[in-house]
Design an enzyme around this catalytic site. Structure first.
Site, PDB file in Angstrom:
ATOM      1  N   ARG A  24      29.888  27.961  12.282  1.00  0.00           N
ATOM      2  CA  ARG A  24      29.028  28.944  12.952  1.00  0.00           C
ATOM      3  C   ARG A  24      28.875  28.629  14.436  1.00  0.00           C
ATOM      4  O   ARG A  24      28.699  29.528  15.257  1.00  0.00           O
ATOM      5  CB  ARG A  24      27.661  28.991  12.281  1.00  0.00           C
ATOM      6  CG  ARG A  24      27.663  29.520  10.850  1.00  0.00           C
ATOM      7  CD  ARG A  24      26.280  29.432  10.243  1.00  0.00           C
ATOM      8  NE  ARG A  24      25.792  28.057  10.278  1.00  0.00           N
ATOM      9  CZ  ARG A  24      24.521  27.706  10.051  1.00  0.00           C
ATOM     10  NH1 ARG A  24      23.621  28.639   9.788  1.00  0.00           N
ATOM     11  NH2 ARG A  24      24.153  26.433  10.087  1.00  0.00           N
ATOM     12  N   SER A  62      19.930  31.809  11.818  1.00  0.00           N
ATOM     13  CA  SER A  62      20.937  31.374  10.846  1.00  0.00           C
ATOM     14  C   SER A  62      22.337  31.847  11.202  1.00  0.00           C
ATOM     15  O   SER A  62      23.325  31.287  10.727  1.00  0.00           O
ATOM     16  CB  SER A  62      20.564  31.864   9.433  1.00  0.00           C
ATOM     17  OG  SER A  62      20.524  33.277   9.379  1.00  0.00           O
ATOM     18  N   GLU A  95      20.143  45.670   5.520  1.00  0.00           N
ATOM     19  CA  GLU A  95      21.584  45.517   5.690  1.00  0.00           C
ATOM     20  C   GLU A  95      22.342  46.840   5.708  1.00  0.00           C
ATOM     21  O   GLU A  95      23.325  46.994   6.443  1.00  0.00           O
ATOM     22  CB  GLU A  95      22.146  44.611   4.597  1.00  0.00           C
ATOM     23  CG  GLU A  95      21.791  43.146   4.750  1.00  0.00           C
ATOM     24  CD  GLU A  95      20.370  42.817   4.347  1.00  0.00           C
ATOM     25  OE1 GLU A  95      19.907  41.704   4.674  1.00  0.00           O
ATOM     26  OE2 GLU A  95      19.715  43.682   3.708  1.00  0.00           O
ATOM     27  N   PHE A 111      24.160  38.971   1.435  1.00  0.00           N
ATOM     28  CA  PHE A 111      23.386  40.178   1.723  1.00  0.00           C
ATOM     29  C   PHE A 111      24.185  41.172   2.560  1.00  0.00           C
ATOM     30  O   PHE A 111      24.093  42.383   2.340  1.00  0.00           O
ATOM     31  CB  PHE A 111      22.080  39.795   2.409  1.00  0.00           C
ATOM     32  CG  PHE A 111      21.344  38.711   1.667  1.00  0.00           C
ATOM     33  CD1 PHE A 111      21.120  38.812   0.310  1.00  0.00           C
ATOM     34  CD2 PHE A 111      20.925  37.569   2.318  1.00  0.00           C
ATOM     35  CE1 PHE A 111      20.475  37.805  -0.403  1.00  0.00           C
ATOM     36  CE2 PHE A 111      20.273  36.557   1.629  1.00  0.00           C
ATOM     37  CZ  PHE A 111      20.046  36.671   0.270  1.00  0.00           C
ATOM     38  N   ARG A 142      29.483  27.633   6.674  1.00  0.00           N
ATOM     39  CA  ARG A 142      28.356  26.787   7.084  1.00  0.00           C
ATOM     40  C   ARG A 142      28.538  25.356   6.598  1.00  0.00           C
ATOM     41  O   ARG A 142      28.180  24.414   7.295  1.00  0.00           O
ATOM     42  CB  ARG A 142      27.062  27.370   6.518  1.00  0.00           C
ATOM     43  CG  ARG A 142      25.835  26.485   6.730  1.00  0.00           C
ATOM     44  CD  ARG A 142      24.626  27.097   6.036  1.00  0.00           C
ATOM     45  NE  ARG A 142      23.440  26.279   6.161  1.00  0.00           N
ATOM     46  CZ  ARG A 142      22.255  26.605   5.647  1.00  0.00           C
ATOM     47  NH1 ARG A 142      22.131  27.743   4.987  1.00  0.00           N
ATOM     48  NH2 ARG A 142      21.214  25.829   5.793  1.00  0.00           N
TER      49      ARG A 142
END
Length: 318
Positions: A15, A42, A63, A88, A172
């Site tokens: 990320r 995040s 979303e 999501f 991640r």
């Protein structure tokens, strides 16, 4: 006598590479905007937000709206990078990804953050193990899974210029670099053969690539010379490389941090069965993944050096 020093291998959260590259691109291209679902932190967009406050759109936990807003931005000439936790972004926004992005052919870059089982302790609701299967089925949508920072940077640069919708799976879970030549780390639609071999082929993607290389080292000690292929573009798949591997090594093990139904393993099997049928083993998640640390869950499903080695040995009858 002192014990020999243990060399610690540096690992990376992709990320960070994603956000640094996005900022670099945005500095020279005013069309680039970021859209997120209350995931500024995040998604590593805090610095982007600081530098370009008017070019970050936070729609909140919505979303479906996030994809719709992005479609409007793309229709207006912007290049939206749509960032959110992978379960999501893809689960809640699947219809909008299909209709608003892919059907219309808009230049939207969907960035699935923390995919696979990275949110381990948060359980099945937060595991993104179906995304590769869902998105492979959508026509006109590229599916890209970088394995390390070099591939992540190159994939983001490619996506910014692609002109068509794409899904980037941004890991991640920390993993080591696997790209021997950063200048050639990523070419859309092409695999990277990281190790040659003739006994069998290990086809891996994302954080499983480094584990595939470790497995190849262990197999070499057992007399098996394993070819290792890093598949960073799941769709379109580099069929020529897969067919060559099947014909030249005679057996294939695939490994992915995703369900075994419909993802990388299925894509490889579809190519193999049509062109060069050979024995295969597909390693991935079976059923719903339980709650536990990411490391525990990977080991639980055999997505480890030892798990890949065991599958290879079983495949070769050893």
């Amino acid at each position: 006598m002192n014990a020999p020093a243990v060399t610690k291998i540096e690992t990376f959260d992709c990320r960070q590479a994603f956000s640094e590259t996005l900022i670099e691109l945005a500095q020279s291209d005013p069309r680039i905007v970021a859209v997120c679902n209350d995931s500024v932190g995040s998604s590593n967009l805090l610095q982007f937000q600081k530098l370009f406050p008017d070019r970050l759109i936070n729609v909140g936990i919505a979303e479906q709206d996030m994809i719709g807003v992005s479609a409007g931005l793309a229709n207006g000439g912007f290049v939206p990078f749509v960032c959110g936790a992978a379960p999501f972004l893809t689960g809640r926004g699947l219809e909008q990804i299909k209709v608003d992005a892919a059907y219309n052919g808009y230049h939207i870059v969907l960035c699935g953050m923390s995919p696979g089982m990275a949110y381990g302790e948060l359980g099945p609701t937060h595991h993104s193990i179906e995304d590769l299967s869902w998105l492979r089925a959508i026509d006109g949508l590229a599916v890209v899974v970088p394995a390390d920072p070099a591939q992540t940077c190159a994939a983001v640069r490619w996506a910014a210029k692609a002109g068509t919708p794409a899904y980037l799976r941004i890991g991640r879970t920390k993993a080591p670099s696997v790209s021997p030549d950063e200048s050639k780390a990523f070419a859309f639609g092409q695999v990277n053969v990281l190790r040659q071999g003739s006994s069998l082929t290990i086809v891996a993607t994302g954080i499983l690539v480094s584990r595939a290389l470790e497995a190849a080292d262990a197999l070499a000690e057992k007399g098996l010379d394993a070819r290792v292929i890093n598949v960073s573009t799941i769709k379109p798949l580099d069929e020529a490389a897969i067919i060559a591997a099947a014909r030249e090594t005679g057996a294939i093990v695939t490994a992915e941090e995703a369900t075994i139904e419909g993802g990388l393993g299925a894509a490889v099997a579809e190519v193999v069965v049509r062109n060069a049928p050979v024995p295969m083993r597909i390693l991935g998640v079976k059923g719903f993944a339980p709650t536990g640390s990411a490391t525990y869950l990977l080991d639980h499903f055999g997505l480890s050096r030892d798990g890949i080695v065991a599958a290879a040995l079983e495949l070769k009858g050893q």
